[in-house]
Design a protein around this motif. Structure first.
Motif, PDB file in Angstrom:
ATOM      1  N   ARG A  38     -78.857 -55.804  13.943  1.00  0.00           N
ATOM      2  CA  ARG A  38     -77.958 -56.934  14.217  1.00  0.00           C
ATOM      3  C   ARG A  38     -77.017 -56.624  15.368  1.00  0.00           C
ATOM      4  NH1 ARG A  38     -75.033 -59.018   8.890  1.00  0.00           N
ATOM      5  NH2 ARG A  38     -74.283 -60.563  10.347  1.00  0.00           N
ATOM      6  N   LEU A  39     -76.656 -55.356  15.491  1.00  0.00           N
ATOM      7  CA  LEU A  39     -75.743 -54.939  16.555  1.00  0.00           C
ATOM      8  C   LEU A  39     -76.484 -54.612  17.852  1.00  0.00           C
ATOM      9  CD1 LEU A  39     -73.455 -52.600  14.432  1.00  0.00           C
ATOM     10  CD2 LEU A  39     -72.967 -54.943  15.190  1.00  0.00           C
ATOM     11  N   GLY A  40     -77.812 -54.740  17.823  1.00  0.00           N
ATOM     12  CA  GLY A  40     -78.600 -54.443  19.005  1.00  0.00           C
ATOM     13  C   GLY A  40     -78.941 -52.973  19.137  1.00  0.00           C
ATOM     14  N   MET A  41     -78.662 -52.193  18.110  1.00  0.00           N
ATOM     15  CA  MET A  41     -78.980 -50.772  18.150  1.00  0.00           C
ATOM     16  C   MET A  41     -80.466 -50.574  17.890  1.00  0.00           C
ATOM     17  SD  MET A  41     -75.684 -49.468  15.962  1.00  0.00           S
ATOM     18  CE  MET A  41     -76.205 -47.785  15.878  1.00  0.00           C
ATOM     19  N   GLY A  42     -81.006 -49.501  18.392  1.00  0.00           N
ATOM     20  CA  GLY A  42     -82.417 -49.213  18.189  1.00  0.00           C
ATOM     21  C   GLY A  42     -83.256 -49.745  19.335  1.00  0.00           C
ATOM     22  N   ASP A  43     -84.550 -49.712  19.131  1.00  0.00           N
ATOM     23  CA  ASP A  43     -85.483 -50.168  20.154  1.00  0.00           C
ATOM     24  C   ASP A  43     -86.568 -51.009  19.490  1.00  0.00           C
ATOM     25  OD1 ASP A  43     -87.023 -48.320  18.807  1.00  0.00           O
ATOM     26  OD2 ASP A  43     -87.089 -46.885  20.450  1.00  0.00           O
ATOM     27  N   ALA A  44     -87.549 -51.406  20.279  1.00  0.00           N
ATOM     28  CA  ALA A  44     -88.609 -52.266  19.754  1.00  0.00           C
ATOM     29  C   ALA A  44     -89.374 -51.595  18.621  1.00  0.00           C
ATOM     30  CB  ALA A  44     -89.568 -52.645  20.879  1.00  0.00           C
ATOM     31  N   TYR A  45     -89.526 -50.282  18.675  1.00  0.00           N
ATOM     32  CA  TYR A  45     -90.260 -49.578  17.623  1.00  0.00           C
ATOM     33  C   TYR A  45     -89.487 -49.595  16.302  1.00  0.00           C
ATOM     34  CZ  TYR A  45     -93.163 -47.963  21.437  1.00  0.00           C
ATOM     35  OH  TYR A  45     -93.992 -47.916  22.517  1.00  0.00           O
ATOM     36  N   SER A  46     -88.196 -49.309  16.359  1.00  0.00           N
ATOM     37  CA  SER A  46     -87.408 -49.315  15.122  1.00  0.00           C
ATOM     38  C   SER A  46     -87.291 -50.733  14.571  1.00  0.00           C
ATOM     39  CB  SER A  46     -86.030 -48.695  15.347  1.00  0.00           C
ATOM     40  OG  SER A  46     -85.272 -49.439  16.278  1.00  0.00           O
ATOM     41  N   TRP A  47     -87.168 -51.712  15.456  1.00  0.00           N
ATOM     42  CA  TRP A  47     -87.101 -53.101  14.996  1.00  0.00           C
ATOM     43  C   TRP A  47     -88.426 -53.518  14.389  1.00  0.00           C
ATOM     44  CZ3 TRP A  47     -84.380 -55.700  19.760  1.00  0.00           C
ATOM     45  CH2 TRP A  47     -83.066 -55.237  19.836  1.00  0.00           C
ATOM     46  N   GLY A  48     -89.516 -53.057  14.963  1.00  0.00           N
ATOM     47  CA  GLY A  48     -90.834 -53.375  14.416  1.00  0.00           C
ATOM     48  C   GLY A  48     -91.019 -52.819  13.016  1.00  0.00           C
TER      49      GLY A  48
ATOM     50  N   ARG B  94     -79.254 -50.840   6.021  1.00  0.00           N
ATOM     51  CA  ARG B  94     -78.573 -50.241   7.167  1.00  0.00           C
ATOM     52  C   ARG B  94     -79.354 -50.515   8.454  1.00  0.00           C
ATOM     53  NH1 ARG B  94     -78.013 -45.037   5.657  1.00  0.00           N
ATOM     54  NH2 ARG B  94     -79.848 -44.360   6.786  1.00  0.00           N
ATOM     55  N   ALA B  95     -80.684 -50.451   8.384  1.00  0.00           N
ATOM     56  CA  ALA B  95     -81.516 -50.737   9.557  1.00  0.00           C
ATOM     57  C   ALA B  95     -81.321 -52.183  10.015  1.00  0.00           C
ATOM     58  CB  ALA B  95     -82.986 -50.467   9.241  1.00  0.00           C
TER      59      ALA B  95
ATOM     60  N   ASP C  29     -80.671 -63.928  16.441  1.00  0.00           N
ATOM     61  CA  ASP C  29     -81.170 -64.411  15.148  1.00  0.00           C
ATOM     62  C   ASP C  29     -80.828 -63.439  14.021  1.00  0.00           C
ATOM     63  OD1 ASP C  29     -82.101 -66.790  16.078  1.00  0.00           O
ATOM     64  OD2 ASP C  29     -84.169 -66.117  16.306  1.00  0.00           O
ATOM     65  N   LEU C  30     -80.865 -62.149  14.315  1.00  0.00           N
ATOM     66  CA  LEU C  30     -80.467 -61.173  13.288  1.00  0.00           C
ATOM     67  C   LEU C  30     -78.989 -61.312  12.950  1.00  0.00           C
ATOM     68  CD1 LEU C  30     -82.344 -57.854  14.081  1.00  0.00           C
ATOM     69  CD2 LEU C  30     -82.505 -59.233  12.031  1.00  0.00           C
ATOM     70  N   ARG C  31     -78.155 -61.563  13.954  1.00  0.00           N
ATOM     71  CA  ARG C  31     -76.726 -61.767  13.666  1.00  0.00           C
ATOM     72  C   ARG C  31     -76.537 -62.999  12.791  1.00  0.00           C
ATOM     73  NH1 ARG C  31     -76.255 -59.759  18.891  1.00  0.00           N
ATOM     74  NH2 ARG C  31     -76.331 -61.812  19.851  1.00  0.00           N
ATOM     75  N   ARG C  32     -77.319 -64.033  13.071  1.00  0.00           N
ATOM     76  CA  ARG C  32     -77.199 -65.288  12.329  1.00  0.00           C
ATOM     77  C   ARG C  32     -77.750 -65.176  10.903  1.00  0.00           C
ATOM     78  NH1 ARG C  32     -77.741 -68.181  16.525  1.00  0.00           N
ATOM     79  NH2 ARG C  32     -79.950 -67.746  16.765  1.00  0.00           N
ATOM     80  N   HIS C  33     -78.866 -64.459  10.710  1.00  0.00           N
ATOM     81  CA  HIS C  33     -79.544 -64.428   9.414  1.00  0.00           C
ATOM     82  C   HIS C  33     -79.574 -63.058   8.760  1.00  0.00           C
ATOM     83  CE1 HIS C  33     -80.883 -68.497  10.123  1.00  0.00           C
ATOM     84  NE2 HIS C  33     -81.334 -68.130  11.308  1.00  0.00           N
ATOM     85  N   GLY C  34     -78.885 -62.098   9.353  1.00  0.00           N
ATOM     86  CA  GLY C  34     -78.918 -60.733   8.828  1.00  0.00           C
ATOM     87  C   GLY C  34     -78.411 -60.616   7.401  1.00  0.00           C
ATOM     88  N   ASP C  35     -77.355 -61.343   7.076  1.00  0.00           N
ATOM     89  CA  ASP C  35     -76.813 -61.280   5.707  1.00  0.00           C
ATOM     90  C   ASP C  35     -77.853 -61.758   4.690  1.00  0.00           C
ATOM     91  OD1 ASP C  35     -74.372 -60.262   6.516  1.00  0.00           O
ATOM     92  OD2 ASP C  35     -73.468 -62.255   6.733  1.00  0.00           O
ATOM     93  N   GLU C  36     -78.619 -62.778   5.055  1.00  0.00           N
ATOM     94  CA  GLU C  36     -79.667 -63.273   4.157  1.00  0.00           C
ATOM     95  C   GLU C  36     -80.761 -62.226   3.958  1.00  0.00           C
ATOM     96  OE1 GLU C  36     -81.102 -67.127   5.546  1.00  0.00           O
ATOM     97  OE2 GLU C  36     -79.149 -67.396   6.497  1.00  0.00           O
ATOM     98  N   LEU C  37     -81.124 -61.519   5.025  1.00  0.00           N
ATOM     99  CA  LEU C  37     -82.147 -60.483   4.909  1.00  0.00           C
ATOM    100  C   LEU C  37     -81.661 -59.319   4.050  1.00  0.00           C
ATOM    101  CD1 LEU C  37     -83.429 -60.402   8.595  1.00  0.00           C
ATOM    102  CD2 LEU C  37     -84.529 -61.450   6.607  1.00  0.00           C
ATOM    103  N   ILE C  38     -80.401 -58.949   4.233  1.00  0.00           N
ATOM    104  CA  ILE C  38     -79.832 -57.869   3.426  1.00  0.00           C
ATOM    105  C   ILE C  38     -79.779 -58.283   1.964  1.00  0.00           C
ATOM    106  CG2 ILE C  38     -77.686 -56.594   2.984  1.00  0.00           C
ATOM    107  CD1 ILE C  38     -77.297 -56.564   6.078  1.00  0.00           C
TER     108      ILE C  38
ATOM    109  N   PHE D 121     -86.414 -61.113  25.249  1.00  0.00           N
ATOM    110  CA  PHE D 121     -86.600 -61.322  23.818  1.00  0.00           C
ATOM    111  C   PHE D 121     -85.554 -60.589  22.991  1.00  0.00           C
ATOM    112  CE2 PHE D 121     -88.541 -60.049  19.772  1.00  0.00           C
ATOM    113  CZ  PHE D 121     -88.749 -61.308  19.237  1.00  0.00           C
ATOM    114  N   ASP D 122     -85.116 -59.428  23.442  1.00  0.00           N
ATOM    115  CA  ASP D 122     -84.167 -58.635  22.673  1.00  0.00           C
ATOM    116  C   ASP D 122     -82.895 -59.423  22.365  1.00  0.00           C
ATOM    117  OD1 ASP D 122     -86.026 -56.668  22.896  1.00  0.00           O
ATOM    118  OD2 ASP D 122     -84.827 -55.383  24.210  1.00  0.00           O
TER     119      ASP D 122
END
Length: 119
Positions: free
Chosen positions: A90-100, A84-85, A53-62, A46-47
């Motif tokens: 988008r770069l795959g940094m962090g873990d499931a908790y930070s993404w949650g 920043r989060a 999807d974050l790379r594709r839609h991250g600019d819209e979320l920001i 899933f990661d």
């Protein structure tokens, strides 16, 4: 934590689960899942899908976070930290908790924005 195992004859076998021993009957929920999911033999990590999807839609979320008009958004969040989060996720940094946490925050921003936009 013990997971739940499925087999062809799962209804006939007790399976060790998180809450103890219980019987699993896959046919009961078979019609709830779409065919591509129900019939899959390999689970895609899933990661990778999430980061894609974050790379594709991250600019819209920001942009959503930065342009939010609801007054509670700026009271509840440091918008630049939230942006920043999103960039880090988008770069795959962090873990499931930070993404949650980031998901919940962005979802709340979107929900608040819908409240002021009306039906």
């Amino acid at each position: 934590m013990v997971g739940v195992q499925y087999s062809q004859h799962a209804a006939d076998k007790p399976v060790e689960g998180v809450c103890g021993i219980r019987r699993i009957s896959p046919p009961l929920g078979a019609d709830l899942l779409p065919t591509p999911i129900r019939g899959r033999t390999v689970k895609v990590p899933f990661d990778d899908l999430y980061a894609g999807d974050l790379r594709r839609h991250g600019d819209e979320l920001i942009a959503l976070c930065r342009c939010a008009q609801h007054p509670l958004v700026r009271e509840m969040f440091d918008v630049e930290t939230l942006c920043r989060a999103v960039r880090e996720a988008r770069l795959g940094m962090g873990d499931a908790y930070s993404w949650g946490r980031m998901n919940s925050s962005v979802a709340l921003v979107a929900w608040l924005e819908r409240l002021i936009a009306g039906p």
